[in-house]
Every structure is written in C-alpha cells, then in structure tokens.
Design a protein around this motif. Structure first.
Motif, PDB file in Angstrom:
ATOM      1  N   ASP A 139       5.060  -4.696  -5.356  1.00 18.15           N
ATOM      2  CA  ASP A 139       4.449  -4.089  -6.537  1.00 18.15           C
ATOM      3  C   ASP A 139       3.057  -4.644  -6.844  1.00 18.15           C
ATOM      4  OD1 ASP A 139       6.635  -2.449  -7.005  1.00 18.15           O
ATOM      5  OD2 ASP A 139       7.666  -3.993  -8.155  1.00 18.15           O
ATOM      6  N   TYR A 140       2.456  -5.317  -5.890  1.00 17.52           N
ATOM      7  CA  TYR A 140       1.167  -5.965  -6.124  1.00 17.52           C
ATOM      8  C   TYR A 140       0.106  -4.984  -6.634  1.00 17.52           C
ATOM      9  CZ  TYR A 140      -2.999  -8.746  -5.472  1.00 17.52           C
ATOM     10  OH  TYR A 140      -4.176  -9.415  -5.693  1.00 17.52           O
ATOM     11  N   CYS A 163       0.829  -1.208   0.000  1.00 16.95           N
ATOM     12  CA  CYS A 163       0.000   0.000   0.000  1.00 16.95           C
ATOM     13  C   CYS A 163       0.862   1.257   0.000  1.00 16.95           C
ATOM     14  CB  CYS A 163      -0.948  -0.001   1.202  1.00 16.95           C
ATOM     15  SG  CYS A 163      -2.238  -1.267   1.126  1.00 16.95           S
ATOM     16  N   ARG A 164       1.926   1.267   0.780  1.00 13.51           N
ATOM     17  CA  ARG A 164       2.820   2.431   0.820  1.00 13.51           C
ATOM     18  C   ARG A 164       3.556   2.600  -0.507  1.00 13.51           C
ATOM     19  NH1 ARG A 164       4.598  -0.088   5.588  1.00 13.51           N
ATOM     20  NH2 ARG A 164       3.236   0.543   7.268  1.00 13.51           N
ATOM     21  N   ALA A 165       3.906   1.498  -1.153  1.00 11.26           N
ATOM     22  CA  ALA A 165       4.654   1.560  -2.407  1.00 11.26           C
ATOM     23  C   ALA A 165       3.812   2.123  -3.551  1.00 11.26           C
ATOM     24  CB  ALA A 165       5.171   0.171  -2.782  1.00 11.26           C
ATOM     25  N   HIS A 166       2.518   2.045  -3.432  1.00 14.88           N
ATOM     26  CA  HIS A 166       1.615   2.557  -4.473  1.00 14.88           C
ATOM     27  C   HIS A 166       0.536   3.390  -3.777  1.00 14.88           C
ATOM     28  CE1 HIS A 166       0.314   2.709  -8.550  1.00 14.88           C
ATOM     29  NE2 HIS A 166      -0.811   2.037  -8.354  1.00 14.88           N
ATOM     30  N   ALA A 167       0.972   4.432  -3.080  1.00 16.14           N
ATOM     31  CA  ALA A 167       0.100   5.219  -2.210  1.00 16.14           C
ATOM     32  C   ALA A 167      -1.032   5.923  -2.948  1.00 16.14           C
ATOM     33  CB  ALA A 167       0.933   6.233  -1.432  1.00 16.14           C
ATOM     34  N   GLY A 168      -0.904   6.139  -4.258  1.00 14.98           N
ATOM     35  CA  GLY A 168      -1.964   6.784  -5.012  1.00 14.98           C
ATOM     36  C   GLY A 168      -3.182   5.898  -5.212  1.00 14.98           C
ATOM     37  N   PHE A 169      -3.057   4.623  -4.895  1.00 13.51           N
ATOM     38  CA  PHE A 169      -4.133   3.642  -5.053  1.00 13.51           C
ATOM     39  C   PHE A 169      -4.744   3.460  -3.671  1.00 13.51           C
ATOM     40  CE2 PHE A 169      -5.758  -0.618  -6.294  1.00 13.51           C
ATOM     41  CZ  PHE A 169      -6.233  -0.313  -7.554  1.00 13.51           C
TER      42      PHE A 169
END
Length: 172
Positions: free
Chosen positions: A123-124, A49-55
């Motif tokens: 990267d899920y 979640c932190r790695a793709h915070a825009g989602f």
C-alpha cells in the motif's frame, strides 16, 4: 522528494522504448553486487505499483559497477516488466554517483529512493498519495523499516510504530 521539472537535471536520454507520458512517481534503486537481494526489492516495488495502478510510476535501477550478475539480471527484468523499468549502468563508484545517475533518468514528479535490500509495503503508493494530498510543496518522507536481513545492524532501523513529524527546530 518532489521536484520542479523546470530545475530537473535535464531530459532522460532517449532509449529503445517509445516515449511515455511522465510518471507521477519514480522509484530509484541503487545497487552494487547485491543481485541476491535485488529481486525481492524490485518485486515489492512492482507489486506496490500494480496495487495502485492509477498512480503512474516507473522503476529506475542503477547498477553501480557490479561485478556479479546484476547487469544481466536487470536486463532480464526490464524485458519482462509490466511496470516501466529503466536499468542504468553507472561505473563511477559511490552512492552519490549512483543516485545522480538515477536522478538523470527519472521522469517522475515525486522521487522515491529505495535501498536494494528493502521491500516496499503493497500500500506504499496509496499512503504516499495521501501524504502528498497535504499540499506541501516540498516533502521528505521516511517510514517504518523492518530489519530485512538479520546480519544487518539493528540500530540503523526505526522500529517504532509512532508517527513523528520532523521539524527544523527539532531536527535541523
């Protein structure tokens, strides 16, 4: 799995936290007496979640009647989590009861069920977003699963890197 909010199981019960905008994805983890492996699973979801915070994402963890320290651990994680986190207690035994309890509390358009002994790749969410960009209305997705515990049975694990598209004519 993607769902139409008009056919959802109903609104999530009000909780002590202020109402937030609905997330795009809800991660649902069901667990029973596995506090020893649960932390690694939750941390991997939070890292994704932190790695793709825009989602926008949330994490719903269902304690399915554990008799170990699961409830206390979930309360501690919820209090410190920087990702929206909802611990749920479902005393009725069984994975179906636990998943249904998680579904009732999940607010996301996309539902992701994660086994409590699994770890998500960082990267899920980026990969999930790419799959949903295809425009298909209904999508059930699986992926490569590494054996996390050598005591688990390896025949339950898909170890191939080859991508497969499951279709009704091959996989009814």
């Amino acid at each position: 799995m993607q769902r139409d909010r008009s056919t959802a199981l109903g609104p999530a019960p009000a909780g002590p936290r202020p109402e937030r905008a609905a997330p795009e994805v809800s991660f649902i983890i069901c667990t029973r007496n596995r506090v020893a492996v649960l932390d690694a699973c939750i941390k991997s979801v939070q890292a994704a979640c932190r790695a793709h915070a825009g989602f926008a994402a949330e994490l719903v963890v269902v304690d399915n009647g554990s008799s170990d320290r699961t409830a206390e651990r979930l309360a501690s994680i919820a209090a410190a989590s920087d990702i929206p986190f909802t611990p749920v207690c479902e005393p009725r035994p069984g994975l179906a009861a636990a998943r249904n309890a998680g579904l009732r509390r999940a607010r996301g358009r996309v539902l992701v069920f994660v086994d409590d002994d699994c770890a998500l790749h960082r990267d899920y969410l980026r990969d999930l977003e790419r799959h949903y960009a295809s425009g298909e209305q209904w999508l059930i997705r699986g992926g490569r699963v590494e054996l996390g515990d050598a005591r688990d049975l390896p025949f339950t694990i898909k170890r191939s890197w080859a991508r497969e598209r499951l279709t009704p004519d091959v996989h009814p």
